[in-house]
Design an enzyme around this catalytic site. Structure first.
Site, short mmCIF file in Angstrom:
data_model
loop_
_atom_site.label_atom_id
_atom_site.label_comp_id
_atom_site.label_asym_id
_atom_site.label_seq_id
_atom_site.Cartn_x
_atom_site.Cartn_y
_atom_site.Cartn_z
N ASP A 11 0.87 -1.17 0.00
CA ASP A 11 0.00 0.00 0.00
C ASP A 11 0.91 1.23 0.00
O ASP A 11 2.13 1.09 -0.17
CB ASP A 11 -0.97 -0.03 1.19
CG ASP A 11 -0.29 0.14 2.54
OD1 ASP A 11 0.95 0.24 2.61
OD2 ASP A 11 -1.02 0.16 3.55
N CYS A 67 3.03 -3.28 4.08
CA CYS A 67 2.20 -2.14 4.46
C CYS A 67 2.88 -1.49 5.66
O CYS A 67 4.07 -1.72 5.88
CB CYS A 67 0.76 -2.55 4.73
SG CYS A 67 0.49 -3.71 6.08
N THR A 69 2.50 -2.08 8.94
CA THR A 69 2.89 -3.07 9.95
C THR A 69 2.99 -4.49 9.40
O THR A 69 3.59 -5.35 10.04
CB THR A 69 1.88 -3.12 11.11
OG1 THR A 69 0.61 -3.55 10.59
CG2 THR A 69 1.75 -1.77 11.79
N HIS A 100 8.10 -25.03 8.91
CA HIS A 100 7.01 -25.73 9.58
C HIS A 100 5.63 -25.39 9.06
O HIS A 100 4.72 -26.21 9.17
CB HIS A 100 7.04 -25.44 11.07
CG HIS A 100 8.23 -26.03 11.76
ND1 HIS A 100 8.43 -25.89 13.12
CD2 HIS A 100 9.29 -26.75 11.29
CE1 HIS A 100 9.56 -26.51 13.45
NE2 HIS A 100 10.10 -27.02 12.36
N HIS A 135 4.86 -31.94 9.68
CA HIS A 135 4.26 -30.62 9.52
C HIS A 135 3.16 -30.63 8.46
O HIS A 135 2.25 -29.81 8.52
CB HIS A 135 5.33 -29.59 9.17
CG HIS A 135 6.43 -29.56 10.17
ND1 HIS A 135 6.25 -29.12 11.47
CD2 HIS A 135 7.73 -29.93 10.08
CE1 HIS A 135 7.39 -29.22 12.13
NE2 HIS A 135 8.30 -29.72 11.31
#
Length: 143
Positions: A11, A67, A69, A100, A135
């Site tokens: 963004d 973005c 965060t 994993h 996994h």
């Protein structure tokens, strides 16, 4: 997996770091699918995240989303079937998200990490392969 093809998007808050990471990836030999944004004009991260997620799922490739965060991008991307988007602000999380969790979208925040750490996280995330084995059962449970 198209090993040397990666989708990248951001963004407005992540635009500058996206451009830096794009140059880094090209120097590492990656072909880039840049889905925007292409300026610092205000943009809605869910639009970019969903577009990247659908393209990632359709093309069986990986993506990097940036973005402020990384959180908003990951929430939006994870709404798409077969997407495992993770927010990573350190190299250990990036490594284990691949080992994993077989993550296929890496998200991080331009307001959280700097350019050099972002490059290190990308490099480790892109070089680490899924361990499968025990996994895979857990990935199947998620799907």
């Amino acid at each position: 997996m198209k090993d040397k093809y990666i989708i990248i998007g951001s963004d407005h808050a992540g635009f500058d770091l996206k451009e830096i990471i794009k140059q880094f990836l090209v120097a590492e030999g990656f072909e880039i699918g840049d889905i925007g944004v292409y300026s610092k004009d205000s943009a809605d991260y869910p639009v970019i995240a969903k577009q990247a997620a659908y393209k990632t799922a359709e093309n069986n490739c990986r993506a990097i989303l940036i973005c402020g965060t990384g959180i908003g991008m990951s929430i939006a991307a994870n709404k798409v079937k077969n997407i495992r988007a993770v927010v990573c602000s350190d190299t250990t999380s990036a490594k284990f998200s691949r080992l994993h969790n077989n993550s296929n979208i890496l998200c991080f925040g331009s307001r959280i990490i700097g350019e050099n750490l972002a490059k290190d996280i990308c490099k480790i995330w892109l070089e680490t392969e899924f361990e499968a084995g025990r996994h895979q059962k857990r990935i199947d449970m998620i799907e």
